[in-house]
Design a protein around this motif. Structure first.
Motif, short mmCIF file in Angstrom:
data_model
loop_
_atom_site.label_atom_id
_atom_site.label_comp_id
_atom_site.label_asym_id
_atom_site.label_seq_id
_atom_site.Cartn_x
_atom_site.Cartn_y
_atom_site.Cartn_z
N SER A 154 0.84 -1.19 0.00
CA SER A 154 0.00 0.00 0.00
C SER A 154 0.87 1.24 0.00
CB SER A 154 -0.89 0.04 1.23
OG SER A 154 -0.15 0.39 2.37
N HIS A 155 0.24 2.35 -0.24
CA HIS A 155 0.91 3.63 -0.06
C HIS A 155 0.84 3.91 1.45
CE1 HIS A 155 2.37 7.40 -1.70
NE2 HIS A 155 1.73 7.99 -0.72
N ASP A 173 -0.11 5.12 4.97
CA ASP A 173 -1.35 5.67 5.53
C ASP A 173 -2.64 5.10 4.96
OD1 ASP A 173 -0.39 7.11 7.55
OD2 ASP A 173 -0.53 9.07 6.58
N ALA A 174 -2.54 4.17 4.02
CA ALA A 174 -3.77 3.60 3.46
C ALA A 174 -4.43 2.66 4.46
CB ALA A 174 -3.47 2.88 2.16
N GLY A 175 -3.62 2.16 5.43
CA GLY A 175 -4.21 1.30 6.46
C GLY A 175 -3.61 -0.10 6.51
N LYS A 176 -2.41 -0.26 5.98
CA LYS A 176 -1.75 -1.57 5.96
C LYS A 176 -1.54 -2.11 7.38
CE LYS A 176 2.58 -1.71 4.77
NZ LYS A 176 3.41 -2.39 5.78
N THR A 191 -3.04 -1.25 10.15
CA THR A 191 -4.32 -1.51 10.82
C THR A 191 -4.92 -2.83 10.32
OG1 THR A 191 -4.62 0.88 10.77
CG2 THR A 191 -6.51 -0.42 11.45
N LYS A 215 1.53 -1.96 16.65
CA LYS A 215 2.25 -0.70 16.73
C LYS A 215 2.96 -0.59 18.07
CE LYS A 215 0.28 2.44 13.42
NZ LYS A 215 -0.69 3.48 13.18
N ASN A 223 -10.14 0.48 1.53
CA ASN A 223 -10.29 0.75 2.97
C ASN A 223 -10.88 2.13 3.27
OD1 ASN A 223 -9.87 0.17 5.72
ND2 ASN A 223 -7.83 1.10 5.72
N LYS A 224 -11.26 2.30 4.50
CA LYS A 224 -11.74 3.58 5.05
C LYS A 224 -13.10 3.99 4.51
CE LYS A 224 -7.07 5.30 5.96
NZ LYS A 224 -6.21 6.44 6.14
N ASP A 237 -15.65 4.06 6.13
CA ASP A 237 -16.33 4.81 7.19
C ASP A 237 -16.10 6.31 7.02
OD1 ASP A 237 -13.58 4.00 7.90
OD2 ASP A 237 -13.92 5.28 9.64
N ARG A 238 -15.23 6.65 6.07
CA ARG A 238 -15.00 8.06 5.74
C ARG A 238 -15.58 8.33 4.36
NH1 ARG A 238 -9.40 9.39 7.35
NH2 ARG A 238 -9.40 9.39 9.62
N LYS A 296 -12.63 0.35 18.60
CA LYS A 296 -11.30 -0.08 18.17
C LYS A 296 -10.86 -1.24 19.05
CE LYS A 296 -9.36 4.35 16.94
NZ LYS A 296 -8.24 5.26 17.10
N SER A 313 -13.65 -1.29 6.31
CA SER A 313 -13.02 -0.30 7.15
C SER A 313 -12.20 -1.02 8.19
CB SER A 313 -14.12 0.56 7.81
OG SER A 313 -13.62 1.15 8.97
N ALA A 314 -10.89 -1.02 7.97
CA ALA A 314 -10.02 -1.78 8.86
C ALA A 314 -10.10 -1.24 10.29
CB ALA A 314 -8.58 -1.72 8.36
N LEU A 315 -10.20 0.06 10.39
CA LEU A 315 -10.20 0.68 11.73
C LEU A 315 -11.39 0.21 12.55
CD1 LEU A 315 -8.68 2.78 13.48
CD2 LEU A 315 -10.37 4.44 12.71
P1 G4P Z 1 -0.14 2.29 6.92
O1 G4P Z 1 0.35 1.13 7.71
O2 G4P Z 1 -0.66 1.89 5.58
O3 G4P Z 1 0.80 3.43 6.85
O4 G4P Z 1 -1.46 2.86 7.64
P2 G4P Z 1 -1.98 2.70 9.12
O5 G4P Z 1 -2.61 1.38 9.32
O6 G4P Z 1 -0.92 3.12 10.08
O7 G4P Z 1 -3.15 3.75 9.08
C1 G4P Z 1 -2.93 5.11 8.82
C2 G4P Z 1 -3.99 5.94 9.49
O8 G4P Z 1 -5.28 5.64 8.95
C3 G4P Z 1 -4.11 5.67 10.98
O9 G4P Z 1 -4.53 6.87 11.60
C4 G4P Z 1 -5.24 4.68 11.05
O10 G4P Z 1 -5.90 4.68 12.31
C5 G4P Z 1 -6.13 5.19 9.97
N1 G4P Z 1 -7.01 4.14 9.42
C6 G4P Z 1 -6.69 2.90 9.03
N2 G4P Z 1 -7.77 2.24 8.58
C7 G4P Z 1 -8.80 3.10 8.68
C8 G4P Z 1 -10.20 3.00 8.39
O11 G4P Z 1 -10.70 1.99 7.94
N3 G4P Z 1 -10.94 4.10 8.63
C9 G4P Z 1 -10.42 5.25 9.14
N4 G4P Z 1 -11.26 6.27 9.35
N5 G4P Z 1 -9.11 5.38 9.43
C10 G4P Z 1 -8.31 4.31 9.21
P3 G4P Z 1 -3.53 7.81 12.40
O12 G4P Z 1 -4.35 8.87 12.99
O13 G4P Z 1 -2.42 8.20 11.49
O14 G4P Z 1 -2.90 6.85 13.43
P4 G4P Z 1 -3.50 6.33 14.80
O15 G4P Z 1 -3.37 7.47 15.74
O16 G4P Z 1 -4.95 5.94 14.57
O17 G4P Z 1 -2.66 5.17 15.13
#
Ligand code: G4P
Length: 530
Positions: A18-19, A21-24, A26, A45, A140-141, A143-144, A196, A257-259
Motif C-alpha cells: 500500500s501507499h 497511511d492507506a491502512g496496511k 491496521t 504498533k 479501505n476507510k 467509514d470516511r 477499536k 473499514s479496517a479501523l
Molecule cells: P499504513 O500502515 O498503511 O501506513 O497505515 P496505518 O494502518 O498506520 O493507518 C494510517 C492511518 O489511517 C491511521 O490513523 C489509522 O488509524 C487510519 N485508518 C486505518 N484504517 C482506517 C479505516 O478503515 N478508517 C479510518 N477512518 N481510518 C483508518 P492515524 O491517525 O495516522 O494513526 P493512529 O493514531 O490511529 O494510530
C-alpha cells in the motif's frame, strides 16, 4: 494426505502492499486479531516500541522512529497457517520492500477509498505484476467519505492494467455507510461500528431477495441506489474467474473499514480460499513442486547488525519446498558446501522464536557468518536446485560517495562492498573515465543514512555524499552493445556496475524515451537480472 502435504497445503504466504497511511498496519493488526496472535488491536504498533527496547535493532531505526526492517508475522486462522510478509510502509522504503515481494505467493493491495491508486502502490504493484502473482484488493476507510466506487475500479484498471471483479460492493460511505453487498452470496451485510480493538461487532445479514428487510436495514433510498448499481455491475464488470486471479490478471475487490473492523473478516475468509498454497518456483527450466521435493529455500533479504553486541547478520529465507529441520545439514549451493543453519528463527513482530522445523511457505531467519548473498539457494544435500536469482531493482536516488580520509581506501571499499552485497545499496562506477569514484544508488533515501552510519560505526570510515540529479536507471538488454556508440541526451550518464555491466542514468523519463528514439534496437530494462 501425509503430514508434510497437509502442513504445506495449509500455508498462505502473502505481502500487504500500500501507499503509506492507506491502512496496511491496521489491516495486518486485524488479521492477527482474528488469527488469535494478538489479543488487542493496537498491539502491533505498540510492540514496535517494545521490540526496540528488548533487542538491539539498528540505532537509526530508533532515532528515526520508523521501521527499516521488514518482519514476518504468522498466525493460524481456521484451517490455514498464515505468513504475512511485512514490508516497510514509510515513504523511505528500500529495495528490501521489493525483494520481500519475491518471497510472497500473493499480495493484498490496500487502497484508501478517498485517495485511490497512489505512487507507492503503483511501484509495488509493478513488482507483483512482474511475477504474475495473484493480487487482492481491499479498499479501505469506507467509514470516511470515499471516491465514487465505479471510478475507483476504473482507476485500478487503467492505472495498474489489471481487470477488477468486486466480490462485494459498498453501500454508501462516511456517515452514510450502511455495509456491503456480498455479490457471491447475494446478501447485504450491515455495517457495525465497533470500538477499536474488538472483533467484528453485531452485523445483520439479509438476503437481497428480501426487499423489506433490506430496506429496513439500509433505508429505501440506499436500497434503490444499490439495486441500480448491482444491475450496472452485473452488466459491466468482469466475471469472477479463479484462473485469471491466480495468473494475476484479475483482482478480486473488497470494501471495508479496517479501523472499525468492518469487512475485514469477510475479506479474510474469501481471500484465504481464493489465494494459493505455496507456489512452485523455477530452478533452471524446471518448476520445483513444494511437496514433491526435499527442503529447499532461497535468501531474499539480509539484515545486518540486528544485535550490536555481536555485529551479526540474519539471512532471511523463503522455504520453497519440503520441510526444514534444524538438526539436519543443508547444502549452500553458491558456496559449494554443506552446513548446519545456525539459530534458525522466526522473526515476529514482538519476538524471535527458535525453530526446530518449518515448511514450504514459511520464512526463516538464520545467523549468517557472512557467507550468504541475496538470491542464494539452500537445499537438502540430495537435491539439485538453483533458484533463479532475485532481480536488481532500479534505484531512484544517486549520490557520489567520497571518503573523508583518503588513507582509509581499503576499509572504505571493503565496507561499501559488503553493504552492497547485503543489498542495502547498489554501487556503480564511472564508465571509461578511469576515475575510481563510486556512485551509490538507493531505492529509498533513508538508505544513504544507513550507509553513512554503518561505514562510520562498523568500518570506522567517514564519508561525504554528494547527491546526483539522476532519477532513472536502465540496464541494457542487448547482449553485445558498444556503449561508446550509444547517443543519448546531454544529461545521460554512462556507468557500470561491479560486474562490469553497462548502465545508463537519466535525469527524467523524457530522456529515457529520447535515447530509445535515437538508438534503434536499443533495449532498456528497469530491472537487472543475473
Ligand atoms: P499504513 O500502515 O498503511 O501506513 O497505515 P496505518 O494502518 O498506520 O493507518 C494510517 C492511518 O489511517 C491511521 O490513523 C489509522 O488509524 C487510519 N485508518 C486505518 N484504517 C482506517 C479505516 O478503515 N478508517 C479510518 N477512518 N481510518 C483508518 P492515524 O491517525 O495516522 O494513526 P493512529 O493514531 O490511529 O494510530
Amino acid at each position: 494426505m501425509s503430514n508434510l502435504t497437509e502442513e504445506i497445503n495449509k500455508r498462505r504466504t502473502f505481502a500487504i502492499i500500500s501507499h503509506p497511511d492507506a491502512g496496511k498496519t491496521t489491516l495486518t493488526e486485524k488479521f492477527l486479531l482474528y488469527g488469535g496472535a494478538i489479543n488487542l488491536a493496537g498491539s502491533v504498533k505498540g510492540k514496535v516500541t517494545a521490540r526496540h527496547a528488548v533487542s538491539d535493532w539498528m540505532e537509526i531505526e530508533k532515532e528515526r522512529g520508523i521501521s527499516v526492517t521488514a518482519s514476518v508475522l504468522e498466525c493460524e486462522y481456521d484451517v490455514y497457517h498464515i505468513n504475512i510478509l511485512d514490508t516497510p510502509g514509510h515513504q523511505d522504503f528500500s529495495e528490501d520492500t521489493y525483494r520481500t515481494l519475491m518471497a510472497a505467493d500473493s499480495a493484498v493491495m490496500v487502497i484508501d477509498a478517498s485517495k485511490g491508486v497512489e505512487a507507492q502502490t503503483r511501484k509495488l504493484f509493478k513488482v507483483c505484476g512482474m511475477r504474475g502473482i495473484p493480487i487482492f484488493t481491499f479498499i479501505n476507510k469506507l467509514d470516511r467519505d470515499a471516491n465514487d466506487t465505479f471510478e475507483l475500479l476504473d482507476e485500478i484498471e487503467k492505472e495498474l492494467g489489471i481487470a477488477t471483479c468486486p466480490i462485494n460492493w459498498p453501500i454508501g460511505c462516511g456517515k452514510g455507510f450502511k455495509g456491503v453487498y456480498d455479490r457471491m452470496k447475494k446478501e447485504v451485510v450491515t455495517y457495525s461500528d465497533t470500538e477499536k480493538g474488538t472483533k467484528e461487532g453485531e452485523t445483520k445479514i439479509v438476503s437481497i431477495e428480501d426487499d423489506a428487510s433490506v430496506i429496513n436495514a439500509i433505508t429505501q433510498e440506499r436500497h434503490d441506489i444499490l439495486m441500480d448499481e448491482i444491475e450496472l455491475l452485473d452488466g459491466a464488470s468482469a466475471e469472477y474467474d479463479l484462473d485469471a486471479v491466480r495468473a494475476g490478471k484479475l483482482t478480486p475487490v473488497f470494501f471495508g473499514s479496517a479501523l472499525t473492523n468492518f469487512g475485514v473478516e469477510i475479506f479474510l475468509q474469501y481471500f484465504l480460499k481464493m489465494t494459493t498454497t505455496p507456489l512452485a518456483r523455477k530452478s533452471r527450466d524446471e518448476l520445483i513442486d513444494p511437496v514433491a521435493h526435499d527442503f529447499s529455500a532461497f535468501v531474499f533479504k539480509i539484515q545486518a547488525n540486528m544485535n550490536k553486541a555481536h555485529r551479526d547478520r540474519i539471512a532471511f529465507m523463503r522455504i520453497c519446498s519440503g520441510k526444514f529441520e534444524a538438526a539436519k545439514e543443508v547444502k549452500h549451493v553458491q558456496g559449494g558446501r554443506t552446513l548446519r543453519l545456525s539459530q534458525p528463527q522466526q522473526i515476529m513482530a514482538d519476538s524471535r522464536k527458535i525453530l526446530d522445523e518449518a515448511y514450504a511457505g514459511d520464512i526463516i531467519g538464520v545467523f549468517d557468518p557472512g557467507i550468504f548473498s541475496i538470491g542464494d539457494t539452500v537445499s537438502a544435500p540430495n537435491e539439485d536446485i538453483v533458484y533463479e536469482g532475485i532481480p536488481t531493482f532500479a534505484p531512484e536516488h544517486f549520490a557520489r560517495v567520497r571518503q573523508v580520509d583518503t588513507m582509509k581506501r581499503k576499509q572504505f571499499v571493503k565496507g561499501i562492498e559488503q553493504i552492497a552485497k547485503e543489498g542495502a545499496i547498489q554501487i556503480f562506477q564511472e564508465y571509461n573515465t578511469g576515475m575510481e569514484e563510486i556512485i551509490v544508488g538507493v531505492v529509498g533515501v533513508l538508505q544513504f543514512d544507513v550507509l553513512k552510519y554503518r561505514l562510520e560505526n562498523e568500518y570506522n570510515v567517514e564519508i561525504k555524499l554528494e547527491p546526483l540529479p539522476y532519477e532513472h536507471i536502465r540496464w541494457i538488454g542487448n547482449k553485445d552493445i558498444d556503449l561508446d556508440k550509444i547517443t543519448g541526451t546531454s544529461d545521460m550518464k554512462k556507468i557500470k556496475d561491479l560486474k562490469d555491466r553497462p548502465l545508463l542514468l537519466f535525469v527524467n523519463a523524457w530522456s529515457v524515451g529520447m535515447t530509445l528514439d535515437r538508438n534503434e534496437g536499443l533495449e532498456l530494462l528497469e530491472f537487472g537480472t543475473e
